[in-house]
Structures are given as C-alpha cells and as structure tokens.
Write a protein that holds these residues in place. Structure first.
Motif, PDB file in Angstrom:
ATOM      1  N   ARG A 126       0.810  -1.228   0.000  1.00  0.00           N
ATOM      2  CA  ARG A 126       0.000   0.000   0.000  1.00  0.00           C
ATOM      3  C   ARG A 126       0.839   1.273   0.000  1.00  0.00           C
ATOM      4  O   ARG A 126       0.405   2.307  -0.516  1.00  0.00           O
ATOM      5  N   PHE A 127       2.020   1.217   0.589  1.00  0.00           N
ATOM      6  CA  PHE A 127       2.811   2.443   0.769  1.00  0.00           C
ATOM      7  C   PHE A 127       4.208   2.318   0.155  1.00  0.00           C
ATOM      8  O   PHE A 127       5.171   2.857   0.687  1.00  0.00           O
ATOM      9  N   GLU A 128       4.297   1.654  -0.982  1.00  0.00           N
ATOM     10  CA  GLU A 128       5.576   1.447  -1.644  1.00  0.00           C
ATOM     11  C   GLU A 128       6.303   2.773  -1.869  1.00  0.00           C
ATOM     12  O   GLU A 128       5.714   3.773  -2.272  1.00  0.00           O
ATOM     13  N   GLY A 129       7.608   2.770  -1.545  1.00  0.00           N
ATOM     14  CA  GLY A 129       8.439   3.947  -1.758  1.00  0.00           C
ATOM     15  C   GLY A 129       8.327   5.004  -0.672  1.00  0.00           C
ATOM     16  O   GLY A 129       8.928   6.071  -0.794  1.00  0.00           O
ATOM     17  N   GLN A 130       7.584   4.720   0.399  1.00  0.00           N
ATOM     18  CA  GLN A 130       7.392   5.702   1.460  1.00  0.00           C
ATOM     19  C   GLN A 130       8.127   5.285   2.733  1.00  0.00           C
ATOM     20  O   GLN A 130       8.675   4.189   2.819  1.00  0.00           O
ATOM     21  N   ASN A 131       8.128   6.176   3.701  1.00  0.00           N
ATOM     22  CA  ASN A 131       8.717   5.927   5.020  1.00  0.00           C
ATOM     23  C   ASN A 131       7.572   5.751   6.011  1.00  0.00           C
ATOM     24  O   ASN A 131       6.798   6.694   6.228  1.00  0.00           O
ATOM     25  N   ILE A 132       7.475   4.576   6.596  1.00  0.00           N
ATOM     26  CA  ILE A 132       6.331   4.204   7.413  1.00  0.00           C
ATOM     27  C   ILE A 132       6.772   3.835   8.823  1.00  0.00           C
ATOM     28  O   ILE A 132       7.643   2.977   8.998  1.00  0.00           O
ATOM     29  N   VAL A 133       6.169   4.453   9.818  1.00  0.00           N
ATOM     30  CA  VAL A 133       6.385   4.089  11.220  1.00  0.00           C
ATOM     31  C   VAL A 133       5.322   3.082  11.603  1.00  0.00           C
ATOM     32  O   VAL A 133       4.132   3.270  11.295  1.00  0.00           O
ATOM     33  N   ILE A 134       5.744   2.017  12.287  1.00  0.00           N
ATOM     34  CA  ILE A 134       4.793   1.031  12.820  1.00  0.00           C
ATOM     35  C   ILE A 134       5.054   0.885  14.310  1.00  0.00           C
ATOM     36  O   ILE A 134       6.114   0.416  14.726  1.00  0.00           O
ATOM     37  N   GLY A 135       4.076   1.306  15.115  1.00  0.00           N
ATOM     38  CA  GLY A 135       4.143   1.129  16.558  1.00  0.00           C
ATOM     39  C   GLY A 135       3.772  -0.299  16.900  1.00  0.00           C
ATOM     40  O   GLY A 135       2.689  -0.760  16.566  1.00  0.00           O
ATOM     41  N   ALA A 136       4.694  -1.001  17.539  1.00  0.00           N
ATOM     42  CA  ALA A 136       4.483  -2.431  17.766  1.00  0.00           C
ATOM     43  C   ALA A 136       4.998  -2.839  19.143  1.00  0.00           C
ATOM     44  O   ALA A 136       5.138  -2.012  20.044  1.00  0.00           O
ATOM     45  N   HIS A 137       5.298  -4.105  19.269  1.00  0.00           N
ATOM     46  CA  HIS A 137       5.682  -4.741  20.528  1.00  0.00           C
ATOM     47  C   HIS A 137       6.889  -5.628  20.265  1.00  0.00           C
ATOM     48  O   HIS A 137       7.112  -6.078  19.141  1.00  0.00           O
ATOM     49  N   GLY A 138       7.630  -5.918  21.316  1.00  0.00           N
ATOM     50  CA  GLY A 138       8.871  -6.654  21.172  1.00  0.00           C
ATOM     51  C   GLY A 138       8.769  -7.984  20.458  1.00  0.00           C
ATOM     52  O   GLY A 138       9.514  -8.255  19.511  1.00  0.00           O
ATOM     53  N   ASN A 139       7.852  -8.849  20.895  1.00  0.00           N
ATOM     54  CA  ASN A 139       7.788 -10.180  20.304  1.00  0.00           C
ATOM     55  C   ASN A 139       7.358 -10.136  18.846  1.00  0.00           C
ATOM     56  O   ASN A 139       8.002 -10.748  17.992  1.00  0.00           O
ATOM     57  N   ILE A 140       6.294  -9.425  18.533  1.00  0.00           N
ATOM     58  CA  ILE A 140       5.816  -9.409  17.142  1.00  0.00           C
ATOM     59  C   ILE A 140       6.842  -8.731  16.246  1.00  0.00           C
ATOM     60  O   ILE A 140       7.074  -9.150  15.110  1.00  0.00           O
ATOM     61  N   MET A 141       7.518  -7.709  16.760  1.00  0.00           N
ATOM     62  CA  MET A 141       8.546  -7.009  16.003  1.00  0.00           C
ATOM     63  C   MET A 141       9.684  -7.965  15.638  1.00  0.00           C
ATOM     64  O   MET A 141      10.093  -8.053  14.473  1.00  0.00           O
ATOM     65  N   VAL A 142      10.190  -8.707  16.615  1.00  0.00           N
ATOM     66  CA  VAL A 142      11.312  -9.615  16.359  1.00  0.00           C
ATOM     67  C   VAL A 142      10.862 -10.797  15.502  1.00  0.00           C
ATOM     68  O   VAL A 142      11.609 -11.257  14.634  1.00  0.00           O
ATOM     69  N   LEU A 143       9.645 -11.270  15.693  1.00  0.00           N
ATOM     70  CA  LEU A 143       9.152 -12.358  14.834  1.00  0.00           C
ATOM     71  C   LEU A 143       9.072 -11.914  13.376  1.00  0.00           C
ATOM     72  O   LEU A 143       9.400 -12.688  12.471  1.00  0.00           O
ATOM     73  N   ILE A 144       8.650 -10.688  13.135  1.00  0.00           N
ATOM     74  CA  ILE A 144       8.618 -10.163  11.762  1.00  0.00           C
ATOM     75  C   ILE A 144      10.044 -10.109  11.213  1.00  0.00           C
ATOM     76  O   ILE A 144      10.315 -10.576  10.103  1.00  0.00           O
ATOM     77  N   MET A 145      10.964  -9.571  11.979  1.00  0.00           N
ATOM     78  CA  MET A 145      12.350  -9.464  11.532  1.00  0.00           C
ATOM     79  C   MET A 145      12.965 -10.847  11.318  1.00  0.00           C
ATOM     80  O   MET A 145      13.717 -11.073  10.363  1.00  0.00           O
ATOM     81  N   ASN A 146      12.623 -11.793  12.173  1.00  0.00           N
ATOM     82  CA  ASN A 146      13.138 -13.163  12.092  1.00  0.00           C
ATOM     83  C   ASN A 146      12.714 -13.859  10.803  1.00  0.00           C
ATOM     84  O   ASN A 146      13.451 -14.698  10.281  1.00  0.00           O
ATOM     85  N   TYR A 147      11.562 -13.503  10.283  1.00  0.00           N
ATOM     86  CA  TYR A 147      11.089 -14.083   9.025  1.00  0.00           C
ATOM     87  C   TYR A 147      12.108 -13.828   7.909  1.00  0.00           C
ATOM     88  O   TYR A 147      12.324 -14.679   7.042  1.00  0.00           O
ATOM     89  N   PHE A 148      12.723 -12.666   7.927  1.00  0.00           N
ATOM     90  CA  PHE A 148      13.664 -12.271   6.884  1.00  0.00           C
ATOM     91  C   PHE A 148      15.102 -12.701   7.181  1.00  0.00           C
ATOM     92  O   PHE A 148      15.885 -12.906   6.267  1.00  0.00           O
ATOM     93  N   ASP A 149      15.442 -12.791   8.474  1.00  0.00           N
ATOM     94  CA  ASP A 149      16.808 -13.165   8.858  1.00  0.00           C
ATOM     95  C   ASP A 149      16.769 -13.741  10.276  1.00  0.00           C
ATOM     96  O   ASP A 149      16.386 -13.046  11.223  1.00  0.00           O
ATOM     97  N   GLN A 150      17.199 -14.983  10.412  1.00  0.00           N
ATOM     98  CA  GLN A 150      17.102 -15.662  11.706  1.00  0.00           C
ATOM     99  C   GLN A 150      18.091 -15.154  12.752  1.00  0.00           C
ATOM    100  O   GLN A 150      18.047 -15.592  13.895  1.00  0.00           O
ATOM    101  N   VAL A 151      18.944 -14.193  12.385  1.00  0.00           N
ATOM    102  CA  VAL A 151      19.800 -13.561  13.380  1.00  0.00           C
ATOM    103  C   VAL A 151      18.926 -12.818  14.411  1.00  0.00           C
ATOM    104  O   VAL A 151      19.335 -12.610  15.551  1.00  0.00           O
TER     105      VAL A 151
END
Length: 185
Positions: A126-151
């Motif tokens: 929906r927001f391709e090419g834009q700068n988007i802030v997403i207010g989130a929480h620790g676990n869901i944030m790291v799980l999203i990041m983990n999907y792309f890189d297991q580090v």
C-alpha cells in the motif's frame, strides 16, 4: 526503497488489560524522544498496533506530520497465554525454543509471525516507496524481523530496549538492510 520503522513501545504501567495499558511517566518521556528522532526521517505514514502503549509511543510523530495513526490489528503483540503466565520467563522461552508450540489460549511463534508478516506485506504494497512508522511490541517485532533473517532471535529480543527503533529497508518484499536508530537503553 520502502522504509519501515518498527518501533517497540516505550515503558508502560503493568496491568493485565493488554489493550488499555498506558505508558508510564518514563515511557511518555521516551515517546517524546521517539518523536524527536523520527522527525528527521521524512515519515509519510504512521501505523500502530491497537494497544494503547504502542499508539502512545508513535502518536507524537503522527501529530508532527499531521496524520492520524492508522490502527492495524495484526501488529498487536502475540498472545502468550489466555491467563497471565505464572513464570513469564519460562513461558516465553518455551515458545521461542519451539516455533510451533503454543500455551493454552496463546499463539505459537509460527502463527504470530505469519500474522505480522502478512500485515507488513500489506503495508509494503500500500505504501511502496514511502517511510512508514509502525508502533508495535517486542515479540511481534522480532518475529517479523526473524522471518527475513534468523539472526533476529530470542537472544536479540532479550536485548531490545523499551522503546527501540529499527529501520528496515525494502525493495518490494525483499529486505535489503536493517539499522537500529536512536540510543535507547
């Protein structure tokens, strides 16, 4: 490039009411610092989990860019259990040890990750090419990041500050790099 600024909420006052838990005085001060940091990032859109502490952490940058905070239910924190865990450390460790495991009434890492990543893909589209802030929480944030890189794993989650900001830069759905911004402890 589309830049996603995943913002872990600032310190909150503990209550068992996940949806209405507000920021503490320290959290409110740190949320003002989040706003100050993000002012220089040319933000276009502000999205948040429906939980009050996440909204409060990013509402300052939304006010600065004169936009409403868009609520996206699927950026809510993962449900660990249906009742508060007797031993939170044991409960959270178990779900990170086995991504398919879930406590009664809770979400497995697999389920929470799938939900969060799908919401992220929707935002990227929906927001391709834009700068988007997403207010989130620790676990869901790291799980999203983990999907792309297991580090980005349980050890990484344990080191997150509250608040914390990670800038994820994408070309379409491909994560190109991650940068931590701000100096929160």
């Amino acid at each position: 490039m589309t830049n996603i600024y995943l913002v872990r909420h600032a310190h909150s006052v503990y209550t068992t009411d996940e949806h209405s838990r507000p920021l503490s005085e320290k959290g409110l001060g740190d949320a003002a610092e989040v706003t100050k940091i993000l002012k220089s990032e040319n933000i276009h859109v502000v999205i948040s989990s429906p939980y009050k502490r996440a909204i409060q952490t990013v509402e300052g940058i939304a006010a600065y860019i004169e936009k409403e905070v868009e609520i996206v239910e699927d950026f809510r924190e993962r449900a660990l259990t249906d009742e508060p865990a007797e031993d939170f450390t044991k409960a959270i460790t178990r779900v990170w040890e086995d991504f398919n495991f879930s406590w009664d009434g809770g979400e497995s890492n697999v389920a929470a990750q799938e939900r969060g990543v799908q919401a992220l893909f929707d935002v990227l589209e929906r927001f391709e090419g834009q700068n988007i802030v997403i207010g989130a929480h620790g676990n869901i944030m790291v799980l999203i990041m983990n999907y792309f890189d297991q580090v980005y794993d349980f050890a990484f989650w344990k080191e997150l500050a509250m608040p914390d900001i990670h800038k994820l830069s994408f070309e379409e759905r491909a994560l190109k790099w991650v940068e931590r911004i701000g100096g929160f402890e």
